[in-house]
Design an enzyme around this catalytic site. Structure first.
Site, mmCIF file in Angstrom:
data_model
loop_
_atom_site.group_PDB
_atom_site.id
_atom_site.type_symbol
_atom_site.label_atom_id
_atom_site.label_comp_id
_atom_site.label_asym_id
_atom_site.label_seq_id
_atom_site.Cartn_x
_atom_site.Cartn_y
_atom_site.Cartn_z
ATOM 1 N N ASP A 183 0.824 -1.211 0.000
ATOM 2 C CA ASP A 183 0.000 0.000 0.000
ATOM 3 C C ASP A 183 0.858 1.260 0.000
ATOM 4 O O ASP A 183 0.673 2.163 0.822
ATOM 5 C CB ASP A 183 -0.929 0.008 1.212
ATOM 6 C CG ASP A 183 -1.636 -1.309 1.406
ATOM 7 O OD1 ASP A 183 -2.106 -1.873 0.412
ATOM 8 O OD2 ASP A 183 -1.703 -1.775 2.559
ATOM 9 N N GLU B 98 -11.409 -0.336 -3.808
ATOM 10 C CA GLU B 98 -10.544 0.184 -2.748
ATOM 11 C C GLU B 98 -9.479 1.080 -3.364
ATOM 12 O O GLU B 98 -9.525 1.404 -4.547
ATOM 13 C CB GLU B 98 -9.877 -0.972 -1.994
ATOM 14 C CG GLU B 98 -9.059 -1.893 -2.895
ATOM 15 C CD GLU B 98 -8.445 -3.057 -2.148
ATOM 16 O OE1 GLU B 98 -8.550 -3.078 -0.914
ATOM 17 O OE2 GLU B 98 -7.872 -3.931 -2.792
ATOM 18 N N GLU C 106 24.284 6.742 5.276
ATOM 19 C CA GLU C 106 23.790 5.754 6.235
ATOM 20 C C GLU C 106 23.992 4.342 5.676
ATOM 21 O O GLU C 106 23.722 4.091 4.502
ATOM 22 C CB GLU C 106 22.314 5.992 6.522
ATOM 23 C CG GLU C 106 22.005 7.344 7.143
ATOM 24 C CD GLU C 106 22.767 7.590 8.435
ATOM 25 O OE1 GLU C 106 22.815 6.664 9.280
ATOM 26 O OE2 GLU C 106 23.312 8.686 8.602
ATOM 27 N N GLU D 288 22.242 1.898 6.096
ATOM 28 C CA GLU D 288 20.944 1.377 5.675
ATOM 29 C C GLU D 288 20.447 2.047 4.402
ATOM 30 O O GLU D 288 19.277 1.864 4.019
ATOM 31 C CB GLU D 288 19.917 1.514 6.795
ATOM 32 C CG GLU D 288 19.603 2.929 7.227
ATOM 33 C CD GLU D 288 20.538 3.517 8.270
ATOM 34 O OE1 GLU D 288 20.190 4.550 8.866
ATOM 35 O OE2 GLU D 288 21.637 2.941 8.486
ATOM 36 N N ASP E 3 26.688 1.346 11.051
ATOM 37 C CA ASP E 3 25.848 2.537 11.162
ATOM 38 C C ASP E 3 25.965 3.471 9.957
ATOM 39 O O ASP E 3 24.961 3.846 9.362
ATOM 40 C CB ASP E 3 26.228 3.294 12.437
ATOM 41 C CG ASP E 3 25.431 4.572 12.637
ATOM 42 O OD1 ASP E 3 24.272 4.617 12.178
ATOM 43 O OD2 ASP E 3 25.963 5.520 13.241
ATOM 44 N N GLU F 189 29.029 35.390 -3.551
ATOM 45 C CA GLU F 189 28.396 36.486 -2.825
ATOM 46 C C GLU F 189 27.130 36.917 -3.577
ATOM 47 O O GLU F 189 27.102 36.985 -4.802
ATOM 48 C CB GLU F 189 29.340 37.670 -2.696
ATOM 49 C CG GLU F 189 30.589 37.386 -1.876
ATOM 50 C CD GLU F 189 30.301 37.225 -0.395
ATOM 51 O OE1 GLU F 189 29.194 37.628 0.042
ATOM 52 O OE2 GLU F 189 31.185 36.699 0.324
ATOM 53 N N TYR G 188 12.437 41.687 -2.574
ATOM 54 C CA TYR G 188 11.274 42.265 -1.931
ATOM 55 C C TYR G 188 9.939 41.666 -2.369
ATOM 56 O O TYR G 188 8.945 41.835 -1.689
ATOM 57 C CB TYR G 188 11.245 43.770 -2.184
ATOM 58 C CG TYR G 188 12.312 44.537 -1.448
ATOM 59 C CD1 TYR G 188 12.278 44.670 -0.071
ATOM 60 C CD2 TYR G 188 13.364 45.126 -2.152
ATOM 61 C CE1 TYR G 188 13.262 45.377 0.608
ATOM 62 C CE2 TYR G 188 14.352 45.838 -1.479
ATOM 63 C CZ TYR G 188 14.292 45.956 -0.110
ATOM 64 O OH TYR G 188 15.254 46.654 0.554
ATOM 65 N N ASP H 197 5.609 34.306 2.273
ATOM 66 C CA ASP H 197 5.511 33.437 3.443
ATOM 67 C C ASP H 197 4.874 34.199 4.592
ATOM 68 O O ASP H 197 5.469 35.124 5.119
ATOM 69 C CB ASP H 197 6.896 32.933 3.839
ATOM 70 C CG ASP H 197 6.831 31.936 4.977
ATOM 71 O OD1 ASP H 197 7.893 31.574 5.475
ATOM 72 O OD2 ASP H 197 5.730 31.530 5.366
ATOM 73 N N TRP I 91 7.268 39.096 2.459
ATOM 74 C CA TRP I 91 7.932 38.747 1.213
ATOM 75 C C TRP I 91 9.433 39.033 1.260
ATOM 76 O O TRP I 91 10.195 38.527 0.463
ATOM 77 C CB TRP I 91 7.346 39.547 0.050
ATOM 78 C CG TRP I 91 5.945 39.192 -0.301
ATOM 79 C CD1 TRP I 91 5.164 38.227 0.260
ATOM 80 C CD2 TRP I 91 5.147 39.801 -1.299
ATOM 81 N NE1 TRP I 91 3.938 38.191 -0.320
ATOM 82 C CE2 TRP I 91 3.886 39.157 -1.302
ATOM 83 C CE3 TRP I 91 5.370 40.825 -2.211
ATOM 84 C CZ2 TRP I 91 2.868 39.508 -2.167
ATOM 85 C CZ3 TRP I 91 4.351 41.177 -3.078
ATOM 86 C CH2 TRP I 91 3.109 40.527 -3.049
ATOM 87 N N ASP I 92 9.871 39.896 2.154
ATOM 88 C CA ASP I 92 11.196 40.488 2.054
ATOM 89 C C ASP I 92 12.259 39.598 2.676
ATOM 90 O O ASP I 92 12.166 39.222 3.851
ATOM 91 C CB ASP I 92 11.219 41.847 2.744
ATOM 92 C CG ASP I 92 10.132 42.773 2.198
ATOM 93 O OD1 ASP I 92 9.478 42.379 1.215
ATOM 94 O OD2 ASP I 92 9.951 43.863 2.754
#
Length: 640
Positions: free
Chosen positions: A49, A248, A382, A384, A504, A525, A549, A625, A629-630
């Site tokens: 699933d 389903e 990792e 894994e 690990d 930069e 901006y 956000d 905006w800035d």
């Protein structure tokens, strides 16, 4: 996902399989995922699933859990679904090498997961789906699951791998939720977060009366619900999706401004050719709430591709501008047992939309998806994280560091191995290799080989007795003649019996100091970048950089990348106390976001970002956000 045992005799044996821990196979031999193939996604575990979530350059696959169930004489019997109380997670940046994130102990009723059970009201966790949404300036993750066929629950987290919590302490959707009356099996959730941030949940299934042809052809047991802005509440009443021959496995995706609801056809009665039993059909709508119009089918029953059938469960997703479908088939169980017995494994193949919006028939196979990005061996990997393997299993680890619910490789015997695809050592090559290991025995060795388990030996790491199976020690060795792009095989050897050691993580270095030299860092930069947009400009405070901006403002430059994975860091700030988000686009693909909270400059980092190689445009784009905006940007830097 099939849950009604009373209809197991219908045409196919419909089974729910998931992620069991397998016993070690014969040393040196892969089980079902053969080197070079990408399907199944893994064979040291199973998974049913599957649902896919893409986030920050990785695909996360969430699956129902399972374990082999045994007869009194020790033989494996048909899956009886007795361990479906966890959700297992794997992820990949390249579609071949998958990191095992272990099991989320979802169900907490009747002490099924001991004190670790998260949803104390739930006794089962079936067919998960997941979503991410920015809430109050932070990405929040939502994991929906079915408590058997009786309701839908939700967990929340701040990362795609947890840790998870239960925000409601009860089911989100039950039979008493408005609009859910008449649903035979209230399970198999699928979630969609639309472009405007609105959330929708799709669920349901079953046939009200299997002896009634009309009920079989039009069961009306699928539903869509509008989620609240918090993604953990329901708004209004559920709407019915009149999906022909619905059984389903709700699925949902958006393409070309249209909403595609997909599902598994039932197996009862006689079906017209347009609705083939046990296959995946789909409907299309202009609205996420419907109405939906039946359009066709695109994924045959797994029996067609692999010679072993059962039920069909899928999810459609987009990753790096390519569409895929993830689904399950009993390939690993067939390889291990000679018969699927209801235990299944995840697979991925490409999905193609035609120019008229219809979907082409998917071609399932063991080849799967070719690796889409090289693996960087000079960052921590990792253990894994596995492309292919022989003999090993994984377990929760006590090792420090690593991801949430970190795992380690275990059950390591002489001749076992793990391998990853397309590790790019560069033209100069590696000079050292280190690994974090633990052993309560005499330890053993890790042979570092290229291209195959018997390929060129480029180094050997001695693993000592560290004083315990969870007493971890980083050890290192020199490496030679490891350059270019190769499959990497870590072959385990030793004379002891039982588990030689636990493993690990690992990492190569180009320096001669065993990996303590940091990788080279490149830096640009912001004031040296090309600015675009309405308001973008240079600044001298709080640093020399640029201000972006509006949500069309951007700073960009061109860069040649020989490697397809890097760590990226940006120093920046918001213009006020709110959070400013800056997206990183490489070659036009959004590979991640940096979030700067407040006016104090900070450095935000994205690790192991997979991206296109060659000459690429690198662009930092400000994103609206939470009303702010800035963003101020000082610089961007990257390293391997």
């Amino acid at each position: 996902m099939f849950k009604k045992l009373s209809v197991l005799a219908i045409t196919f044996v419909l089974l729910l399989g998931c992620l069991p821990m397998l016993s070690a196979q014969a040393a040196g031999n892969a089980t079902a995922k053969q080197p070079g193939n990408s399907n199944p996604l893994m064979d040291h575990k199973l998974g049913a699933d599957p649902f896919a979530l893409t986030y920050n350059g990785r695909v996360y696959i969430y699956m129902s859990s399972d374990a082999y169930v045994y007869n009194s004489n020790g033989t494996v019997k048909d899956n009886d679904f007795s361990a479906l109380n966890k959700i297992n997670v794997i992820s990949s940046a390249d579609m071949v090498n998958w990191t095992d994130h272990g099991a989320i102990p979802v169900a907490g009723a009747n002490n099924v997961n001991g004190s670790a059970g998260i949803a104390k009201w739930a006794s089962l966790s079936w067919a998960p789906s997941a979503a991410v949404k920015k809430i109050n300036g932070q990405d929040k993750f939502f994991l929906y699951f079915a408590n058997g066929a009786s309701g839908i629950g939700v967990l929340t987290a701040n990362s795609p791998i947890g840790p998870w919590s239960d925000p409601l302490g009860k089911a989100l959707v039950t039979g008493s939720t408005p609009g859910m009356s008449g649903v035979t099996w209230l399970f198999d959730p699928a979630v969609l977060v639309d472009d405007d941030g609105s959330g929708y949940l799709y669920a349901g299934g079953g046939i009200p009366n299997t002896s009634d042809p009309a009920s079989i052809a039009s069961p009306k047991t699928a539903r869509v619900l509008r989620l609240g802005a918090d993604m953990t509440s329901i708004v209004g009443s559920a709407s019915t999706i009149d999906a022909p021959y619905m059984f389903e496995d709700s699925g949902i995706h958006k393409y070309g401004g249209k909403y595609y609801y997909s599902y598994c056809f039932n197996f009862s009665g006689t079906h017209p050719a347009a609705y083939p039993a046990g296959e995946i059909g789909y409907m299309v709508s202009n609205s996420p709430m419907g109405p939906f119009t039946y359009t066709g089918h695109f994924l045959k029953n797994p029996y067609t591709f692999f010679g072993v059938g059962g039920n069909n469960h899928h999810a459609v997703f987009n990753f790096n501008n390519q569409w895929y479908v993830v689904y399950h088939a009993q390939t690993v169980a067939k390889a291990v047992l000679g018969d699927g017995k209801g235990y299944r494994s995840p697979h991925i193949n490409k999905l193609v939309h035609n120019s008229n919006g219809t979907i082409q028939e998917v071609q399932g196979d063991m080849a799967g998806i070719a690796q889409i990005a090289n693996l960087n061996p000079y960052t921590r990997v990792e253990a894994e994280t596995i492309g292919w393997n022989a003999g090993i299993t994984t377990e929760r680890t006590q090792a420090a560091g690593g991801p949430v619910s970190n795992m380690n490789v275990t059950n390591i015997n002489n001749g076992d191995w793990v391998a990853v695809g397309n590790a790019d050592f560069g033209s100069s090559g590696a000079s050292s290799f280190k690994a974090n290991v633990a052993s309560a025995t005499g330890g053993g060795k890790i042979e570092i080989r290229l291209d195959s388990a018997t390929g060129p030996l480029v180094g050997t790491l001695n693993v000592p007795n560290t004083g315990g199976a969870q007493s971890w020690q980083e050890v290192q060795t020199t490496v030679s003649n490891a350059a270019g792009v190769h499959r990497l095989y870590l072959v385990f050897t030793g004379s002891g019996s039982g588990n030689l050691f636990n493993f690990d993580y690992w990492q190569f270095s180009t320096g001669g100091d065993g990996g303590t030299t940091p990788p080279p860092v490149s830096k640009v930069e912001a004031e040296d970048m090309t600015l675009s947009g309405t308001y973008a400009g240079k600044i001298t405070s709080p640093f020399s950089g640029v201000a972006l901006y509006g949500n069309d403002d951007a700073a960009a430059f061109n860069q040649y990348y020989a490697y397809g994975t890097h760590n990226f860091s940006v120093r920046g700030a918001s213009n006020n106390s709110s959070t400013a988000r800056v997206d990183l686009l490489i070659g036009g693909v959004n590979v991640g976001s940096f979030n700067f909270s407040g006016t104090t400059p900070s450095v935000q980092t994205l690790t192991n970002v997979a991206h296109a190689t060659g000459n690429q445009e690198v662009k930092l784009v400000v994103t609206t956000d939470n009303g702010s905006w800035d963003a101020y940007v000082d610089y961007i830097e990257w390293s391997q």
